[in-house]
Design a protein around this motif. Sequence first.
Motif, mmCIF file in Angstrom:
data_model
loop_
_atom_site.group_PDB
_atom_site.id
_atom_site.type_symbol
_atom_site.label_atom_id
_atom_site.label_comp_id
_atom_site.label_asym_id
_atom_site.label_seq_id
_atom_site.Cartn_x
_atom_site.Cartn_y
_atom_site.Cartn_z
ATOM 1 N N LYS A 105 13.026 0.191 -7.704
ATOM 2 C CA LYS A 105 13.658 0.180 -6.379
ATOM 3 C C LYS A 105 14.799 -0.819 -6.397
ATOM 4 C CE LYS A 105 11.291 1.144 -2.839
ATOM 5 N NZ LYS A 105 10.447 1.227 -1.679
ATOM 6 N N LYS A 106 15.810 -0.545 -5.596
ATOM 7 C CA LYS A 106 16.935 -1.461 -5.495
ATOM 8 C C LYS A 106 16.486 -2.750 -4.837
ATOM 9 C CE LYS A 106 20.311 2.186 -5.297
ATOM 10 N NZ LYS A 106 21.135 3.004 -4.509
ATOM 11 N N ARG A 107 17.101 -3.839 -5.229
ATOM 12 C CA ARG A 107 16.772 -5.141 -4.645
ATOM 13 C C ARG A 107 16.946 -5.097 -3.140
ATOM 14 N NH1 ARG A 107 17.483 -10.050 -8.569
ATOM 15 N NH2 ARG A 107 15.258 -10.091 -8.345
ATOM 16 N N GLY A 108 16.035 -5.734 -2.470
ATOM 17 C CA GLY A 108 16.130 -5.826 -1.024
ATOM 18 C C GLY A 108 15.461 -4.660 -0.304
ATOM 19 N N SER A 109 15.011 -3.657 -1.043
ATOM 20 C CA SER A 109 14.340 -2.537 -0.375
ATOM 21 C C SER A 109 12.908 -2.914 -0.062
ATOM 22 C CB SER A 109 14.405 -1.276 -1.237
ATOM 23 O OG SER A 109 13.767 -1.496 -2.459
ATOM 24 N N ASP A 110 12.369 -2.333 0.973
ATOM 25 C CA ASP A 110 11.021 -2.640 1.442
ATOM 26 C C ASP A 110 9.987 -2.076 0.470
ATOM 27 O OD1 ASP A 110 8.788 -3.240 2.866
ATOM 28 O OD2 ASP A 110 9.294 -2.026 4.610
ATOM 29 N N ASP A 111 9.024 -2.885 0.076
ATOM 30 C CA ASP A 111 8.005 -2.469 -0.876
ATOM 31 C C ASP A 111 6.626 -2.334 -0.224
ATOM 32 O OD1 ASP A 111 6.821 -1.886 -3.336
ATOM 33 O OD2 ASP A 111 8.057 -3.340 -4.373
ATOM 34 N N ASP A 112 6.559 -2.455 1.077
ATOM 35 C CA ASP A 112 5.248 -2.385 1.752
ATOM 36 C C ASP A 112 4.846 -1.002 2.065
ATOM 37 O OD1 ASP A 112 4.695 -5.109 1.718
ATOM 38 O OD2 ASP A 112 5.988 -5.423 3.467
ATOM 39 N N ILE A 129 0.828 -1.206 0.000
ATOM 40 C CA ILE A 129 0.000 0.000 0.000
ATOM 41 C C ILE A 129 0.865 1.261 0.000
ATOM 42 C CG2 ILE A 129 -0.328 0.074 2.515
ATOM 43 C CD1 ILE A 129 -3.005 0.947 -0.096
ATOM 44 N N LYS A 130 1.993 1.216 0.724
ATOM 45 C CA LYS A 130 2.895 2.374 0.729
ATOM 46 C C LYS A 130 3.376 2.693 -0.676
ATOM 47 C CE LYS A 130 6.467 2.671 3.420
ATOM 48 N NZ LYS A 130 7.539 2.391 4.390
ATOM 49 N N ARG A 131 3.735 1.662 -1.416
ATOM 50 C CA ARG A 131 4.227 1.854 -2.788
ATOM 51 C C ARG A 131 3.136 2.428 -3.684
ATOM 52 N NH1 ARG A 131 8.732 3.003 -5.485
ATOM 53 N NH2 ARG A 131 8.494 2.388 -7.638
ATOM 54 N N PHE A 132 1.926 1.861 -3.571
ATOM 55 C CA PHE A 132 0.816 2.353 -4.385
ATOM 56 C C PHE A 132 0.508 3.812 -4.062
ATOM 57 C CE2 PHE A 132 -3.669 3.235 -5.168
ATOM 58 C CZ PHE A 132 -3.747 2.947 -6.517
ATOM 59 N N LEU A 133 0.451 4.139 -2.773
ATOM 60 C CA LEU A 133 0.172 5.528 -2.379
ATOM 61 C C LEU A 133 1.263 6.471 -2.872
ATOM 62 C CD1 LEU A 133 -1.280 5.066 1.207
ATOM 63 C CD2 LEU A 133 -2.506 5.768 -0.869
ATOM 64 N N TRP A 134 2.527 6.041 -2.761
ATOM 65 C CA TRP A 134 3.639 6.848 -3.272
ATOM 66 C C TRP A 134 3.438 7.118 -4.760
ATOM 67 C CZ3 TRP A 134 7.635 9.998 -2.901
ATOM 68 C CH2 TRP A 134 8.532 10.077 -3.964
ATOM 69 N N GLU A 135 3.143 6.061 -5.516
ATOM 70 C CA GLU A 135 3.007 6.200 -6.963
ATOM 71 C C GLU A 135 1.840 7.108 -7.347
ATOM 72 O OE1 GLU A 135 4.940 1.938 -8.381
ATOM 73 O OE2 GLU A 135 2.752 2.142 -8.266
ATOM 74 N N ILE A 136 0.692 6.863 -6.751
ATOM 75 C CA ILE A 136 -0.477 7.649 -7.167
ATOM 76 C C ILE A 136 -0.368 9.105 -6.711
ATOM 77 C CG2 ILE A 136 -2.060 7.139 -5.248
ATOM 78 C CD1 ILE A 136 -4.206 6.771 -7.601
ATOM 79 N N LEU A 137 0.136 9.324 -5.496
ATOM 80 C CA LEU A 137 0.256 10.703 -5.009
ATOM 81 C C LEU A 137 1.325 11.487 -5.769
ATOM 82 C CD1 LEU A 137 -0.218 10.164 -1.172
ATOM 83 C CD2 LEU A 137 -1.861 11.127 -2.806
ATOM 84 N N THR A 138 2.475 10.863 -6.005
ATOM 85 C CA THR A 138 3.515 11.580 -6.765
ATOM 86 C C THR A 138 3.125 11.740 -8.222
ATOM 87 O OG1 THR A 138 4.786 9.531 -7.074
ATOM 88 C CG2 THR A 138 5.458 10.978 -5.247
ATOM 89 N N PHE A 139 2.426 10.750 -8.774
ATOM 90 C CA PHE A 139 1.967 10.841 -10.161
ATOM 91 C C PHE A 139 1.007 12.016 -10.313
ATOM 92 C CE2 PHE A 139 -0.413 9.768 -13.966
ATOM 93 C CZ PHE A 139 0.557 9.243 -14.802
ATOM 94 N N PHE A 140 -0.017 12.056 -9.449
ATOM 95 C CA PHE A 140 -0.983 13.153 -9.534
ATOM 96 C C PHE A 140 -0.341 14.490 -9.187
ATOM 97 C CE2 PHE A 140 -4.175 10.062 -10.247
ATOM 98 C CZ PHE A 140 -5.255 10.741 -10.781
ATOM 99 N N GLY A 141 0.593 14.502 -8.230
ATOM 100 C CA GLY A 141 1.291 15.742 -7.897
ATOM 101 C C GLY A 141 2.097 16.277 -9.064
ATOM 102 N N ALA A 142 2.852 15.381 -9.706
ATOM 103 C CA ALA A 142 3.652 15.795 -10.864
ATOM 104 C C ALA A 142 2.742 16.232 -12.007
ATOM 105 C CB ALA A 142 4.562 14.656 -11.319
ATOM 106 N N ARG A 143 1.676 15.476 -12.221
ATOM 107 C CA ARG A 143 0.738 15.826 -13.295
ATOM 108 C C ARG A 143 -0.001 17.121 -12.971
ATOM 109 N NH1 ARG A 143 3.438 11.934 -14.905
ATOM 110 N NH2 ARG A 143 2.836 10.703 -16.703
#
Length: 141
Positions: A134-141, A71-85
Amino acid sequence: MIGFIKKHKGIILYLVFGVLTTLVNIVAYWLFAHPLALDTLISNILAWLISVLFAFFTNKLIVFESRGNGIKRFLWEILTFFGARALTGVLDTAIMVVFVDLLHINDIVVKIASNIIVIILNYIVSKFVIFAKKKRGSDDD
């Protein structure tokens, strides 16, 4: 030729979906501005919203193949995507208001030119910030 396509798959897909997003944006703008006779600002904002939703899902799933399941990754993507857009949307809207409403240049010509600028800026931000691998081994949650 196949090697070229494989090597540049991300850019090719971005261009294809960038063109489709641009068409969604222009058609939506035209529908709001002409048949519905809404003003330039309202038409452009509504067209922006529809095209950004289309772009988010095509960029996430097809272009950058972002499959982060947290969920953290999804929120990061959607919020930064909409912010940049939103930033490039403000730029697009400013261009439309200045060149169409103030300088009285053809709205569709200006819309196409504005979208070219926006596509380039959006690719840079999407590739290197929003959907950066993301670099391997980084947290995706």
